[in-house]
Design a protein around this motif. Structure first.
Motif, PDB file in Angstrom:
ATOM      1  N   LEU A 136      -3.801   1.950  10.982  1.00 38.13           N
ATOM      2  CA  LEU A 136      -4.680   1.852   9.813  1.00 38.13           C
ATOM      3  C   LEU A 136      -4.059   0.998   8.719  1.00 38.13           C
ATOM      4  CD1 LEU A 136      -6.042   5.520   9.621  1.00 38.13           C
ATOM      5  CD2 LEU A 136      -7.285   3.475  10.354  1.00 38.13           C
ATOM      6  N   HIS A 137      -2.742   1.150   8.504  1.00 34.66           N
ATOM      7  CA  HIS A 137      -2.072   0.316   7.513  1.00 34.66           C
ATOM      8  C   HIS A 137      -2.034  -1.149   7.963  1.00 34.66           C
ATOM      9  CE1 HIS A 137      -0.925   3.023   4.396  1.00 34.66           C
ATOM     10  NE2 HIS A 137      -0.211   3.817   5.164  1.00 34.66           N
ATOM     11  N   SER A 168       0.842  -1.186   0.000  1.00 32.98           N
ATOM     12  CA  SER A 168       0.000   0.000   0.000  1.00 32.98           C
ATOM     13  C   SER A 168       0.880   1.239   0.000  1.00 32.98           C
ATOM     14  CB  SER A 168      -0.908   0.000   1.238  1.00 32.98           C
ATOM     15  OG  SER A 168      -1.745   1.136   1.271  1.00 32.98           O
ATOM     16  N   ALA A 212      -7.430  -8.155   5.264  1.00 30.00           N
ATOM     17  CA  ALA A 212      -7.226  -8.949   4.052  1.00 30.00           C
ATOM     18  C   ALA A 212      -6.724 -10.358   4.351  1.00 30.00           C
ATOM     19  CB  ALA A 212      -6.229  -8.244   3.138  1.00 30.00           C
ATOM     20  N   GLN A 236      -4.205  -2.578   9.857  1.00 26.48           N
ATOM     21  CA  GLN A 236      -5.574  -3.085   9.739  1.00 26.48           C
ATOM     22  C   GLN A 236      -5.902  -3.485   8.304  1.00 26.48           C
ATOM     23  OE1 GLN A 236      -7.682  -3.884  12.058  1.00 26.48           O
ATOM     24  NE2 GLN A 236      -9.379  -4.414  10.701  1.00 26.48           N
ATOM     25  N   GLU A 237      -5.301  -2.792   7.320  1.00 23.35           N
ATOM     26  CA  GLU A 237      -5.487  -3.187   5.926  1.00 23.35           C
ATOM     27  C   GLU A 237      -5.084  -4.649   5.732  1.00 23.35           C
ATOM     28  OE1 GLU A 237      -4.250  -0.440   2.603  1.00 23.35           O
ATOM     29  OE2 GLU A 237      -3.252   0.566   4.268  1.00 23.35           O
ATOM     30  N   SER A 255       4.074  -1.658   8.253  1.00 18.98           N
ATOM     31  CA  SER A 255       3.325  -0.891   9.245  1.00 18.98           C
ATOM     32  C   SER A 255       3.880  -1.042  10.656  1.00 18.98           C
ATOM     33  CB  SER A 255       1.849  -1.296   9.224  1.00 18.98           C
ATOM     34  OG  SER A 255       1.686  -2.661   9.558  1.00 18.98           O
ATOM     35  N   THR A 309       1.489  -5.019   6.185  1.00 20.78           N
ATOM     36  CA  THR A 309       1.365  -4.191   4.989  1.00 20.78           C
ATOM     37  C   THR A 309       2.716  -3.594   4.647  1.00 20.78           C
ATOM     38  OG1 THR A 309      -0.939  -3.624   5.484  1.00 20.78           O
ATOM     39  CG2 THR A 309       0.223  -2.206   3.939  1.00 20.78           C
ATOM     40  N   ASP A 324       0.796  -9.536  -2.057  1.00 23.28           N
ATOM     41  CA  ASP A 324      -0.361  -9.212  -2.910  1.00 23.28           C
ATOM     42  C   ASP A 324      -0.846 -10.430  -3.698  1.00 23.28           C
ATOM     43  OD1 ASP A 324      -0.419  -6.511  -2.123  1.00 23.28           O
ATOM     44  OD2 ASP A 324       1.074  -5.963  -3.628  1.00 23.28           O
TER      45      ASP A 324
END
Length: 286
Positions: A159-160, A139, A167, A162-163, A185, A172, A259
């Motif tokens: 927040l990163h 990200s 997923a 949590q991404e 993160s 991240t 990814d």
């Protein structure tokens, strides 16, 4: 029931209380560290203390604790909490004011809090037992531009993270607007290509990780592996043979998926095995 430290006193965690006007609570105005300690032996103690002092200086909190005071606090917390495998968390906020106001108040005393909690004992590095490695997503890095300060204001990192969590991944991986690797993160990043290890340079985009620095120093002292600190493009990350993340709690973790695509041949790499083995054997020397 764990024992914690708050402003000069040791107490059960249930008894530890701060004012709602503490600037750490209101603004995230503070600095923290996490030091791994295994059966009374800490990893990278001096590096962690140097970093907390650098952070306090960077945001103008005057605490003036000596290294010996930090050592005594960490040793005492370890003993009071069983002296097993522990993460020792150190937290300093600017302190408690009489009102909510953005500018730094004068003549307030910093709040010093510390606690210890159980962490896993790292396994001896072994390809047969390490498992399949971590899965990461990537990200664009949307955090603030002073990531070299280990601030308690961690919402951008949260927040990163949590991404990845949402997923079904473990971390991240972050890159800047120029598609250059920064970090993850909650950890630093290394890549391997054709046997050469690389990691981003220390600047305002990354936290100067203590485990990251120990890995670099240990590998440099051994001399059998090549390592570079330099700008790394996202294209290089996607073409890497191996990717690792490092942190005080994770040590060196191999990444085998990014990814939804496999990293390298999809297996944990031999360069990771050698680096992780060297780290495991030498980490208590720092």
């Amino acid at each position: 029931m764990s024992t914690v430290f708050l402003n000069g006193n040791y107490m059960p965690i249930e008894e530890a209380k701060i004012s709602p006007l503490d600037r750490g609570f209101l603004f995230g105005d503070g600095i923290y560290e996490l030091i791994p300690s295994y059966f009374g032996k800490m990893v990278g103690f001096q590096g962690h203390i140097n970093r907390i002092n650098d952070g306090l200086n960077a945001i103008g909190i005057e605490l003036n604790w000596s290294d010996a005071q930090w050592q005594e606090l960490c040793d005492t917390l370890s003993k009071k909490n069983g002296a097993g495998p522990l993460g020792i968390y150190l937290h300093v906020s600017r302190g408690t004011d009489t009102k909510r106001f953005h500018a730094f108040p004068k003549n307030i005393t910093p709040t010093v809090f510390a606690m210890a909690f159980e962490i896993p004992v790292p396994k001896t590095p072994d390809l047969a037992t390490v498992g399949k490695g971590y899965a990461l997503i990537s990200s664009e890095d949307l955090r603030w531009k002073r990531c070299q300060i280990k601030s308690t204001s961690l919402l951008g990192n949260v927040l990163h993270f949590q991404e990845a969590y949402a997923a079904g991944s473990q971390e991240t991986l972050l890159y800047n607007s120029n598609n250059e690797l920064t970090e993850a993160s909650s950890s630093n990043i290394f890549i391997v290509k054709e046997g050469v290890i690389a990691t981003p340079i220390e600047d305002n985009q990354i936290l100067p990780g203590i485990t990251r620095r120990l890995v670099i120093d240990i590998l440099a002292k051994d001399g059998s592996l090549s390592l570079e600190e330099r700008v790394i493009t996202l294209d290089e990350v996607n073409a890497a043979d191996e990717i690792w993340i490092t942190s005080s709690s994770k040590e060196i973790v191999p990444v085998t998926q990014l990814d939804s695509k496999v990293v390298g041949d999809g297996n944990v790499g031999l360069v990771w095995l050698k680096a992780a083995t060297l780290y495991s054997k030498n980490k208590f020397s720092y």
